[in-house]
Write a protein that holds these residues in place. Sequence first.
Motif, PDB file in Angstrom:
ATOM      1  N   UNK A 123       0.846  -1.186   0.000  1.00 30.93           N
ATOM      2  CA  UNK A 123       0.000   0.000   0.000  1.00 30.93           C
ATOM      3  C   UNK A 123       0.891   1.249   0.000  1.00 30.93           C
ATOM      4  N   UNK A 124       0.825   2.083  -1.045  1.00 29.43           N
ATOM      5  CA  UNK A 124       1.728   3.235  -1.105  1.00 29.43           C
ATOM      6  C   UNK A 124       1.511   4.257   0.012  1.00 29.43           C
ATOM      7  N   UNK A 125       0.362   4.191   0.676  1.00 27.88           N
ATOM      8  CA  UNK A 125       0.056   5.169   1.725  1.00 27.88           C
ATOM      9  C   UNK A 125       0.351   4.625   3.121  1.00 27.88           C
ATOM     10  N   UNK A 126       1.024   3.489   3.195  1.00 28.36           N
ATOM     11  CA  UNK A 126       1.243   2.848   4.495  1.00 28.36           C
ATOM     12  C   UNK A 126       2.733   2.657   4.745  1.00 28.36           C
ATOM     13  N   UNK A 165       9.724   3.448   9.415  1.00 27.64           N
ATOM     14  CA  UNK A 165       8.849   4.602   9.148  1.00 27.64           C
ATOM     15  C   UNK A 165       8.847   5.019   7.687  1.00 27.64           C
ATOM     16  N   UNK A 167       8.073   4.781   3.559  1.00 22.86           N
ATOM     17  CA  UNK A 167       6.994   4.346   2.671  1.00 22.86           C
ATOM     18  C   UNK A 167       7.599   3.477   1.568  1.00 22.86           C
ATOM     19  N   UNK A 169       7.753   3.540  -1.598  1.00 18.85           N
ATOM     20  CA  UNK A 169       8.479   4.169  -2.701  1.00 18.85           C
ATOM     21  C   UNK A 169       9.846   4.695  -2.282  1.00 18.85           C
ATOM     22  N   UNK A 170      10.123   4.699  -0.986  1.00 21.57           N
ATOM     23  CA  UNK A 170      11.438   5.133  -0.506  1.00 21.57           C
ATOM     24  C   UNK A 170      12.427   3.972  -0.437  1.00 21.57           C
TER      25      UNK A 170
ATOM     26  N   UNK B   2       8.830  13.259   7.396  1.00 21.15           N
ATOM     27  CA  UNK B   2       9.603  12.263   6.678  1.00 21.15           C
ATOM     28  C   UNK B   2      10.043  12.843   5.336  1.00 21.15           C
ATOM     29  N   UNK B   3      10.968  12.118   4.711  1.00 16.67           N
ATOM     30  CA  UNK B   3      11.499  12.590   3.433  1.00 16.67           C
ATOM     31  C   UNK B   3      10.385  12.666   2.386  1.00 16.67           C
ATOM     32  N   UNK B   4       9.459  11.679   2.443  1.00 17.18           N
ATOM     33  CA  UNK B   4       8.363  11.641   1.469  1.00 17.18           C
ATOM     34  C   UNK B   4       7.425  12.826   1.652  1.00 17.18           C
ATOM     35  N   UNK B   5       7.115  13.100   2.921  1.00 18.55           N
ATOM     36  CA  UNK B   5       6.231  14.242   3.198  1.00 18.55           C
ATOM     37  C   UNK B   5       6.893  15.531   2.741  1.00 18.55           C
ATOM     38  N   UNK B   8       6.573  15.815  -1.005  1.00 22.77           N
ATOM     39  CA  UNK B   8       5.235  16.225  -1.415  1.00 22.77           C
ATOM     40  C   UNK B   8       5.033  17.711  -1.132  1.00 22.77           C
ATOM     41  N   UNK B 190      -6.774   0.898   3.397  1.00 17.57           N
ATOM     42  CA  UNK B 190      -6.216   0.579   2.078  1.00 17.57           C
ATOM     43  C   UNK B 190      -6.888   1.331   0.929  1.00 17.57           C
ATOM     44  N   UNK B 193      -7.303   6.042   1.990  1.00 16.14           N
ATOM     45  CA  UNK B 193      -6.102   6.885   1.853  1.00 16.14           C
ATOM     46  C   UNK B 193      -5.644   7.020   0.401  1.00 16.14           C
ATOM     47  N   UNK B 194      -5.906   6.006  -0.411  1.00 16.36           N
ATOM     48  CA  UNK B 194      -5.488   6.082  -1.806  1.00 16.36           C
ATOM     49  C   UNK B 194      -6.452   6.890  -2.673  1.00 16.36           C
ATOM     50  N   UNK B 196      -7.191   9.899  -1.579  1.00 19.65           N
ATOM     51  CA  UNK B 196      -6.963  11.220  -1.007  1.00 19.65           C
ATOM     52  C   UNK B 196      -6.736  12.310  -2.062  1.00 19.65           C
ATOM     53  N   UNK B 277       2.252  12.411 -10.239  1.00 14.46           N
ATOM     54  CA  UNK B 277       2.708  11.279  -9.418  1.00 14.46           C
ATOM     55  C   UNK B 277       2.264   9.953 -10.005  1.00 14.46           C
TER      56      UNK B 277
END
Lengths: 281, 279
Positions: A123-126, A165, A167, A169-170, B2-5, B8, B190, B193-194, B196, B277
């Motif tokens: 899940x990309x959001x988890x 922690x 995701x 994709x990281x 986090x790096x991802x946040x 974004x 699942x 959130x996708x 969003x 994305x």
Amino acid sequence: MVSIKSNLNLEPEMNHLSANPILQVENLTLGYRRSAWFGTSSRQQLIIRDISFAIQPNETVALVGQSGVGKTSIANSILRFLKPWHGNIYFLGQNIWQIPASRFRLIRPRLQPIFQDSATALNPMMTIDQAIMDGMKHLKLSHAEAQQRLNELLQMVELEPALCNHYPRQLSGGQRQRVVIARALATEPSLLILDEPLSALDLVTAVQIIDLLRSMRQRLNLSCLLITHDLMLAQQLADRIIVLKDGVVIDSGPTQQILTNPSHHFTRQLIHAAGILNRKT
Amino acid sequence: MTRLQGMRHSRFWSNRNCRYGTIIVGLILLMAIIGPLFAPYDPTQQNLEQILQPPSLKHICGTDFYGRDLLSRLLHGSRISLGVSLSATFLTMLIGIVLGLLAGYFRGWLDKFLMRIVDILLGFPRLFIILLIVGISRSTLLMTIVVLAGFSWMEIARLVRAETRSILTTNYLMAAQALGLNHFRLIIAYILPNLRGMLLTSTNLLIASMLTIESSLSFLGLGVNEPNASWGTLLSQGRLDPTGAWWVALFAGIAIIITVVGFNLLGDGLNQIQSESRT
């Protein structure tokens, strides 16, 4: 390691099945019905015709065949995603297409898939820890027990706890595939369905994942159904090989026998092709 | 963070539409929240000696036909206009998301039933039905919000249903089903959130659309009742003498346009980020 099987709320009949096969597929016939003309008619396409095989405890069986032969359809049917046209599938003694969904959900965590593309399997959001923790949900562990088990699993698949922690994709492809394996192992499965587990990985990472899968299999007494078009991978992991062509089984037997003394000319072609590829790489 | 946040976050700010949209929306919301505290006059206080005064230092936006200060009415009206459109959007999204998720996830007869309701409701001209219901019933703010939401959730439900159905075929959802997770967990952790990105975009575009409809209702005298003010009622008063007392409608019109542009920019920007994305 935190005890898991004791927490599984399984029927008594499922707990003493060690003498029986983990998985038994009987006369399985699969296909797709495609609707045409706004649902007024449908076309039927047969994929798999009347195949049978069984997987014993602690055994790995490889389903080998060309792309599009229907190997993944068999996996989907075993996972109860694709309803068979005919035949039965028994997992831990339960006919999975005959039992109600609520009953199947009790045994479902013990049957885990590992898909070919780890990028789409998470899940990309988890975050990674949430993904693995979800594999323990049915075990009803306390937070401390779940955390302990998470650390054990990360150690087992050789992932750094610092990645928890992150995701998906990281992570690199190899790291993601390790997370997928850890999530599958979190449920303490009886059977792993490995659907082309290395096809999206580079050679070095693929070898590492083969070693990991092999050690997991021995450590946890896992049974595996390996789905691959690669005979060399089957040689590395499988005890038995079943070769499929045009929706039917054309060859099956112990791995060494199939590789040294194949009975069908298509199997010989596969071995020849794999040999050429092996020399080239 | 986090790096991802962080990634974004920087993508959000490097997108021009998102940046300008956020600034405009932020300022408008700030105006609605703290603006009335700085209003120079009571927005309902009539002063018959100051009828239709043009903009001046004493009345920056001028006065209306009852001598009420238009700046004060504009600032107080922003709360009502934005309050109605935000509440109607929230209710619309809630109904659309819940019904879309149920239809897309469970499929079968529930999907068919809900989608036929959507088809029927989409068959009616929305504005006409809203006008009819608000017109024949007692016009209150709550009524306006409920009617706006009641006839706007269908597009959201369709979008959510389509996205849910596409998520159901993904490997990560199949893997999650294989973990034995219950329906609630699958939907909440699942699927939702996708959705969003799509929901954020739709929400912003919907707020702009709701603001326009609310202003139209008020303009036609079916929204907020006097002496309360919304931007639509201010606009409506301006039509009585558009050339002579041009300031009555001008400032409310500008406020509506800027707000709609702000939310549309934000919605478009989020849509662009989402498309980038995916590719």
